[in-house]
Design an enzyme around this catalytic site. Structure first.
Site, short mmCIF file in Angstrom:
data_model
loop_
_atom_site.label_atom_id
_atom_site.label_comp_id
_atom_site.label_asym_id
_atom_site.label_seq_id
_atom_site.Cartn_x
_atom_site.Cartn_y
_atom_site.Cartn_z
N HIS A 125 36.80 66.58 1.74
CA HIS A 125 38.13 66.19 1.30
C HIS A 125 38.00 65.25 0.11
O HIS A 125 37.30 64.24 0.19
CB HIS A 125 38.92 65.51 2.42
CG HIS A 125 40.34 65.22 2.05
ND1 HIS A 125 41.32 66.18 2.07
CD2 HIS A 125 40.94 64.09 1.61
CE1 HIS A 125 42.47 65.66 1.69
NE2 HIS A 125 42.26 64.39 1.40
N ASP B 28 44.44 70.51 12.90
CA ASP B 28 45.18 69.41 12.30
C ASP B 28 44.60 69.12 10.92
O ASP B 28 43.45 68.66 10.80
CB ASP B 28 45.11 68.15 13.18
CG ASP B 28 45.74 68.37 14.53
OD1 ASP B 28 46.83 68.97 14.58
OD2 ASP B 28 45.15 67.94 15.54
N LEU B 29 45.34 69.40 9.87
CA LEU B 29 44.85 69.34 8.50
C LEU B 29 44.25 67.97 8.16
O LEU B 29 44.91 66.94 8.30
CB LEU B 29 45.99 69.66 7.53
CG LEU B 29 45.63 69.69 6.04
CD1 LEU B 29 44.63 70.80 5.76
CD2 LEU B 29 46.88 69.87 5.20
N ASP B 30 42.98 67.99 7.73
CA ASP B 30 42.27 66.79 7.26
C ASP B 30 42.18 65.70 8.33
O ASP B 30 42.08 64.51 8.00
CB ASP B 30 42.93 66.23 6.00
CG ASP B 30 42.88 67.21 4.83
OD1 ASP B 30 41.92 67.99 4.76
OD2 ASP B 30 43.81 67.19 4.00
N GLU B 31 42.20 66.07 9.59
CA GLU B 31 42.12 65.07 10.66
C GLU B 31 40.96 65.34 11.61
O GLU B 31 40.89 64.77 12.70
CB GLU B 31 43.44 65.01 11.43
CG GLU B 31 44.61 64.49 10.59
CD GLU B 31 45.87 64.27 11.41
OE1 GLU B 31 45.80 64.29 12.65
OE2 GLU B 31 46.94 64.08 10.79
#
Length: 286
Positions: free
Chosen positions: A194, A228-231
């Protein structure tokens, strides 16, 4: 097990007395020579994590028998465990879009042998990276995204990953949001880089967001992919100090260098079996 064979044993279980003694005693009893060992007991989750590298001796049983014998200890301590062949290079499939810096860095490390993996395929939703990938002798799969039928492209991506018999999928600036189903299929076997220091500045143009806020530190985050996006659980992060003289373009350039290093570390640690999941976090035996 053959002479000079090296193995990596990874263990996760409830923390209690006697685990290290039981495991090390078992290895000694079966003519195994420990060359590296690390363990951690998490006081918050009450979970125990262990990674042991060992060589087999003349009296060490073959792998199937070894695993059968070790099962008694594993059941006693409620272990989640795996025995990895340290001599086998993991197979890593790389997904990329138009930004090639992380891909180029991984290919260079692969080409020079500093990253001990096999790369059986690179998959992209754009054609731009074909020449550099094929220069390395690696098959390049250009699978364009149809905005009206993204599921079809995902299915073809998963087919290519399966044909490559991959152990790990690396999203090296692959600018597509994976479906929840694809994330579940790749759980624990897909790493994303990310281009920001999570959990801040999510979404588009994070460096521009950071610049608008006048940040003094920028960074990048490598994490496992989850629905869960970017988690997903974070494996590695890196930062660099910046100041008022830096433009958004400066931040992008600095950030790309950080992304290269952070992603390479995460891939190496994962493929060396140094990363163990601890709920929404990770234990990394560097």
């Amino acid at each position: 097990m053959a002479d000079k064979q090296v193995w990596i044993l990874t263990i996760t279980c409830p923390d209690t007395v006697g685990i290290v003694a039981a495991v090390s005693g078992f290895l000694s009893q079966h003519d195994c020579f420990i060359t590296e060992a690390a363990q951690y007991g998490d006081p918050l989750s009450s979970r125990f994590f262990m990674r042991i590298v060992f060589g087999s001796g003349a009296m060490t049983p073959a792998k199937p028998e070894f695993e059968k014998l070790f099962t008694a200890i594993a059941q006693r301590f409620q272990m989640i465990w795996k025995l990895h062949d340290a001599n086998r290079k993991p197979r890593v499939v790389i997904l990329v879009s138009k930004f090639g810096h992380c891909l180029n860095d991984l290919l260079h490390r692969y080409h020079t042998g500093s990253l001990a993996v096999e790369i059986p395929a690179v998959i992209s939703n754009h054609p731009e990276m074909r020449s550099i990938v094929e220069w390395h002798g690696i098959p390049y799969h250009y699978l364009a995204v149809d905005k009206h039928d993204k599921a079809d492209q995902e299915a073809r991506v998963m087919e290519a990953i399966a044909r490559a018999d991959s152990d790990l999928v690396v999203l090296a600036r692959y600018m597509q949001i994976l479906s929840a189903d694809m994330c579940r299929q790749l759980q624990g076997k897909a790493i994303n880089i990310h281009h920001s220091f999570l959990p801040s500045f999510k979404g588009a143009k994070p460096y521009h967001q950071a610049h608008a806020r006048g940040v003094k530190i920028i960074g990048a985050t490598a994490h496992y992919v989850t629905p869960d996006l970017d988690e997903g659980p974070i494996i590695e992060q890196g930062v660099e100090r910046v100041d008022h003289t830096h433009t958004p373009e400066d931040l992008v350039a600095i950030g790309r260098d950080i992304e290269n290093v952070v992603l390479a570390r995460a891939v190496r640690w994962h493929t060396e079996q140094r990363v163990l999941l601890n709920g929404s976090k990770t234990v990394v035996f560097r």
